[in-house]
Design a protein around this motif. Structure first.
Motif, short mmCIF file in Angstrom:
data_model
loop_
_atom_site.label_atom_id
_atom_site.label_comp_id
_atom_site.label_asym_id
_atom_site.label_seq_id
_atom_site.Cartn_x
_atom_site.Cartn_y
_atom_site.Cartn_z
N ASN A 1 0.69 -1.24 -0.11
CA ASN A 1 0.05 0.04 -0.04
C ASN A 1 1.02 1.19 0.01
O ASN A 1 0.68 2.37 -0.55
CB ASN A 1 -0.86 -0.02 1.14
CG ASN A 1 -2.25 -1.16 0.80
OD1 ASN A 1 -2.49 -1.61 -0.12
ND2 ASN A 1 -2.55 -1.57 2.31
N LEU B 1 3.73 1.34 -1.39
CA LEU B 1 4.06 1.65 -2.81
C LEU B 1 3.28 2.08 -3.75
O LEU B 1 3.43 2.99 -4.55
CB LEU B 1 4.91 0.46 -3.18
CG LEU B 1 5.53 0.28 -4.46
CD1 LEU B 1 6.52 1.13 -4.84
CD2 LEU B 1 5.82 -1.07 -5.13
N LYS B 2 1.98 1.88 -3.49
CA LYS B 2 0.92 2.37 -4.39
C LYS B 2 0.64 3.67 -4.11
O LYS B 2 0.43 4.49 -4.98
CB LYS B 2 -0.39 1.44 -4.04
CG LYS B 2 -0.29 -0.09 -4.70
CD LYS B 2 -1.58 -0.59 -4.13
CE LYS B 2 -1.73 -2.15 -4.72
NZ LYS B 2 -3.18 -2.65 -4.28
N VAL C 1 2.86 6.04 -3.30
CA VAL C 1 3.70 6.74 -3.97
C VAL C 1 3.60 6.84 -5.38
O VAL C 1 3.98 7.97 -6.00
CB VAL C 1 5.07 6.33 -3.61
CG1 VAL C 1 6.43 7.16 -4.37
CG2 VAL C 1 5.55 6.60 -1.89
N LEU C 2 3.21 5.82 -5.91
CA LEU C 2 3.02 5.57 -7.59
C LEU C 2 1.93 6.58 -7.75
O LEU C 2 1.80 7.05 -8.84
CB LEU C 2 2.75 4.11 -7.75
CG LEU C 2 4.11 3.12 -7.77
CD1 LEU C 2 3.97 1.72 -8.11
CD2 LEU C 2 5.42 3.92 -8.57
N LEU C 3 0.92 6.41 -7.18
CA LEU C 3 -0.51 7.09 -7.39
C LEU C 3 -0.22 8.74 -7.47
O LEU C 3 -0.81 9.55 -8.09
CB LEU C 3 -1.76 6.71 -6.50
CG LEU C 3 -2.27 5.24 -6.64
CD1 LEU C 3 -3.33 4.76 -5.99
CD2 LEU C 3 -3.15 5.30 -8.09
N SER D 1 2.60 9.93 -7.69
CA SER D 1 3.46 10.36 -9.11
C SER D 1 2.61 10.57 -10.37
O SER D 1 2.67 11.39 -11.01
CB SER D 1 4.59 9.47 -9.09
OG SER D 1 5.44 9.51 -8.09
N LEU D 2 1.67 9.64 -10.36
CA LEU D 2 0.64 9.51 -11.53
C LEU D 2 -0.06 10.69 -11.58
O LEU D 2 -0.31 11.48 -12.52
CB LEU D 2 -0.23 8.41 -11.44
CG LEU D 2 -1.19 8.11 -12.90
CD1 LEU D 2 -0.53 8.26 -14.16
CD2 LEU D 2 -2.05 6.97 -12.70
N VAL E 1 8.40 14.96 -12.43
CA VAL E 1 8.15 13.62 -11.69
C VAL E 1 9.72 13.14 -11.69
O VAL E 1 9.70 12.38 -10.48
CB VAL E 1 7.34 12.60 -12.47
CG1 VAL E 1 7.56 11.43 -12.05
CG2 VAL E 1 5.90 13.29 -12.62
N LEU F 1 10.94 12.13 -7.72
CA LEU F 1 11.28 10.58 -7.58
C LEU F 1 12.66 10.58 -6.94
O LEU F 1 13.13 9.71 -6.08
CB LEU F 1 11.02 9.71 -8.76
CG LEU F 1 9.54 9.51 -9.19
CD1 LEU F 1 9.48 8.46 -10.38
CD2 LEU F 1 8.80 8.72 -7.99
#
Length: 309
Positions: A136, A138-139, A141-143, A145-146, A165, A169
């Protein structure tokens, strides 16, 4: 009020001309971070690793009895433990999950030996929950960034989004690498700190990008040198704001680290690391990276004018 740019500012230091050195430095730090993470990994707290975390609120000051408490834990055969001492709070992290019997025994024996008025808060995380929390995080951070890519692409253009981005990152990875190198504990407040760093970094970067876009409306861009001067002057024009902002937040984060409780020290330390990285990447990485991508943009072909016969 709009800023009128006439391209007359000449700076003694060019962020753009020196960008190659900053890129090499950041790449080297990133490679070092990858090596350290591969070799040492992260020092996960109980939030991301199975085990029990016991917070003990004491009425007496037991800071001078650390060795006695460590011996007490060893004699009790509770498993491998890590002790953090404060004046009114003690945190004990166990690598194994404490069963109901050992948990009750720990509370009873500690209260009898050290402080009868001590109160306990026990948090236990099993293996499956630890893995779910890691996923969760990791999700998240990725969300984030998106979402930033989508927002900046709509507000500016895709090159600004990619540069932003990459910069954020870069900040998050540097902070994670520093925590790995110094074996600092990674827990849920650390994830909150990383997301906060991402938000701060994109805010500082967008301010510079907005100035670049504003300046390009008034500057006559005929060559790459003109575009480079616009980027360099835009960074200089926002430099004072960036430094003042980061110094203000650093003072607040430093006070939290010095005077705050043990539970938020790692959060404050991560914020301090991230503030420095965010200011660095916004000034030395994001804008020059956008310029590199802009330089490779294919020139627009002029439309053919047809005349009536």
């Amino acid at each position: 009020m709009r800023y009128n740019y006439f391209g007359e500012n000449k700076r003694t230091f060019s962020f753009v001309d020196k960008s190659r050195h900053f890129f090499i430095f950041s790449i080297a730090i990133t490679i070092l971070g990858i090596i350290v993470l591969a070799a040492m990994g992260l020092n996960y707290g109980v939030d991301f690793r199975a085990g029990s975390n016991v917070d003990v609120a004491v009425k007496q000051n037991l800071s001078d009895q650390k060795e006695a408490i460590e011996q007490f834990l060893a004699d009790g055969e509770y498993g491998t433990s890590h002790l953090t001492m404060g004046e009114s709070r003690i945190t004990i992290r166990f690598d194994e999950v404490l069963g109901d019997t050992k948990e009750q025994q720990l509370k009873t024996d500690f209260a009898a030996k050290f402080d009868k008025e001590a109160s306990f808060e026990v948090n236990t995380v099993d293996v499956e929950m630890a893995r779910e929390l890691q996923l969760n995080a990791l999700k998240a951070v990725l969300l984030a960034s998106l979402g930033i890519i989508i927002y900046v692409s709509i507000r500016f253009e895709w090159r600004f989004a990619v540069a932003a981005v990459v910069a954020l990152l870069h900040d998050a990875f540097i902070v994670i690498s520093l925590f790995s190198i110094f074996r600092l504990q990674v827990n849920l407040p650390f994830i909150v700190a990383v997301l906060t760093i991402i938000g701060y970094s994109i805010n500082d970067t967008v301010v510079i990008f907005d100035r670049i876009r504003e300046n390009m409306r008034f500057a006559k861009i005929k060559s790459y040198e003109d575009l480079k001067r616009v980027v360099n002057d835009s960074v200089w024009q926002t430099l004072t704001r960036s430094i003042n902002t980061v110094m203000t937040v650093i003072v607040a984060a430093a006070c939290l680290f010095i005077f705050g409780s043990e539970s938020i020290k790692m959060f404050s330390l991560a914020i301090l690391f991230g503030l420095f990285c965010g200011a660095y990447s916004s000034i030395f990485i994001a804008s020059p990276l956008w310029l590199v991508m802009k330089k490779r943009q294919k020139p627009k072909t002029p439309a053919k004018v047809t005349t009536a016969p």
